[in-house]
Structure formats: C-alpha cells, structure tokens
Design a protein around this motif. Structure first.
Motif, PDB file in Angstrom:
ATOM      1  N   GLN A 288       9.212  29.049  -3.870  1.00  0.00           N
ATOM      2  CA  GLN A 288       8.407  28.201  -2.987  1.00  0.00           C
ATOM      3  C   GLN A 288       8.530  28.676  -1.530  1.00  0.00           C
ATOM      4  OE1 GLN A 288      10.016  24.334  -3.844  1.00  0.00           O
ATOM      5  NE2 GLN A 288       8.572  23.941  -5.517  1.00  0.00           N
ATOM      6  N   LEU A 289       9.733  29.033  -1.128  1.00  0.00           N
ATOM      7  CA  LEU A 289       9.964  29.532   0.226  1.00  0.00           C
ATOM      8  C   LEU A 289       9.198  30.838   0.451  1.00  0.00           C
ATOM      9  CD1 LEU A 289      11.450  29.358   2.937  1.00  0.00           C
ATOM     10  CD2 LEU A 289      13.351  30.560   1.878  1.00  0.00           C
ATOM     11  N   LYS A 290       9.240  31.718  -0.525  1.00  0.00           N
ATOM     12  CA  LYS A 290       8.516  32.982  -0.427  1.00  0.00           C
ATOM     13  C   LYS A 290       7.015  32.743  -0.279  1.00  0.00           C
ATOM     14  CE  LYS A 290       7.713  37.251  -2.983  1.00  0.00           C
ATOM     15  NZ  LYS A 290       7.937  37.971  -4.233  1.00  0.00           N
ATOM     16  N   THR A 291       6.476  31.840  -1.065  1.00  0.00           N
ATOM     17  CA  THR A 291       5.054  31.510  -1.000  1.00  0.00           C
ATOM     18  C   THR A 291       4.702  30.915   0.363  1.00  0.00           C
ATOM     19  OG1 THR A 291       5.040  31.095  -3.381  1.00  0.00           O
ATOM     20  CG2 THR A 291       3.210  30.185  -2.116  1.00  0.00           C
ATOM     21  N   THR A 292       5.547  30.014   0.858  1.00  0.00           N
ATOM     22  CA  THR A 292       5.316  29.397   2.168  1.00  0.00           C
ATOM     23  C   THR A 292       5.324  30.446   3.272  1.00  0.00           C
ATOM     24  OG1 THR A 292       6.359  27.354   1.402  1.00  0.00           O
ATOM     25  CG2 THR A 292       6.173  27.653   3.785  1.00  0.00           C
ATOM     26  N   ARG A 293       6.277  31.363   3.228  1.00  0.00           N
ATOM     27  CA  ARG A 293       6.343  32.433   4.242  1.00  0.00           C
ATOM     28  C   ARG A 293       5.094  33.307   4.216  1.00  0.00           C
ATOM     29  NH1 ARG A 293      12.571  34.573   4.049  1.00  0.00           N
ATOM     30  NH2 ARG A 293      13.431  32.911   5.347  1.00  0.00           N
ATOM     31  N   GLU A 294       4.610  33.633   3.036  1.00  0.00           N
ATOM     32  CA  GLU A 294       3.400  34.453   2.931  1.00  0.00           C
ATOM     33  C   GLU A 294       2.211  33.748   3.561  1.00  0.00           C
ATOM     34  OE1 GLU A 294       2.916  35.441  -1.195  1.00  0.00           O
ATOM     35  OE2 GLU A 294       4.664  36.767  -1.210  1.00  0.00           O
ATOM     36  N   VAL A 295       2.095  32.442   3.301  1.00  0.00           N
ATOM     37  CA  VAL A 295       0.997  31.665   3.870  1.00  0.00           C
ATOM     38  C   VAL A 295       1.124  31.642   5.397  1.00  0.00           C
ATOM     39  CG1 VAL A 295       0.041  29.328   4.078  1.00  0.00           C
ATOM     40  CG2 VAL A 295       0.598  30.268   1.822  1.00  0.00           C
TER      41      VAL A 295
END
Length: 147
Positions: A29-36
């Motif tokens: 989830q953190l990785k996805t948030t950072r990408e966004v």
C-alpha cells in the motif's frame, strides 16, 4: 477443551505468518501511495507551480545581484571568487560591476547642485568647471557660476 497440550510453536508460527502478511500488505500500500504521489509531483500543474516559484525567487535575487556583487567586491572579494560563488562567468561579473559603477557615478552626478566636476590634469583632484571649487572643499552648496 482438548486433551492435547497447547502447541506454542504452531501458535507462534500462525501469529508470525499473519504479521508478515499484514506487513507485506502495508508495504505494498505504501509503495502504491508513493507511486501516485510521484506521478502527482511530476504533473504539469505541479511542475508549472514549481517553475513559477523558482522564477519569482530568481527575479527578486536578480534585482539585488548587481548591488550584492559590488558590495562583495568592495569588501575584498575577487571577481573570480564572486563569479565562482554565483555560478557566473568572470566577464559577466566585470560587466555588471562596470554598469554598477556607472550607475552610481550617474546617481552621484545628479546631486551636484549645478557643479560640473572634472579632473583638470590626471593627477589633480576634482574641480568644478564653472566656479573652480575643489570637490574636497564642496559642502553641498549650489554652484554660483552655474547657468
């Protein structure tokens, strides 16, 4: 209740596996948030806003730069040092310093009260062409011979 003894190792493994799964899910989830967020930082609007801010800051600095260079030079900084520190060429710094001196001389000339100061000879001090007054003796009064 069961007659079997409590299996601590099995319980510990089950809890550990659940925690690891939860940690991996959170990391994803953190990785996805950072990408966004990165995509948002690279958006055209965001880049334009950043460029506008930097430009406005530069404009404020640019207006004060000639006086800053002159102040540094008067304080003993070398032209090479000023150029290096500001990321400019030495020729640019020399040009700005010349322009700054000319502007200062023009400003000084505007407050001469009618006197026309010049050097009668290369080694002589400034004298007024109209009345002959030595600049060192001038106390700010108007030139009596000025037209």
């Amino acid at each position: 209740m069961s007659d079997e003894p409590f299996n601590h190792e099995a319980a510990e493994k089950q809890i550990t596996d659940a925690l690891i799964d939860q940690l991996l899910t959170t990391a994803e989830q953190l990785k996805t948030t950072r990408e966004v967020m990165r995509k948002g930082e690279d958006s055209l609007d965001r880049r334009l806003q950043r460029a506008g801010l930097v430009r406005r800051q530069w404009k404020q600095t640019e207006e004060a730069l000639p006086a800053l260079m002159a102040e540094a030079r008067n304080a003993g900084y070398t032209v090479e040092g000023i150029a290096y520190t500001l990321g400019l060429t030495e020729s640019y710094v020399y040009r700005v310093l010349r322009e700054q001196r000319a502007a200062q001389a023009e400003a000084d000339d505007d407050d001469t009260s009618g006197h026309d100061w010049h050097h009668p000879t290369p080694s002589a001090g400034l004298r007024c062409r109209h009345c002959g007054l030595a600049h060192k003796n001038w106390s700010g009064e108007d030139c009596p011979a000025a037209e």
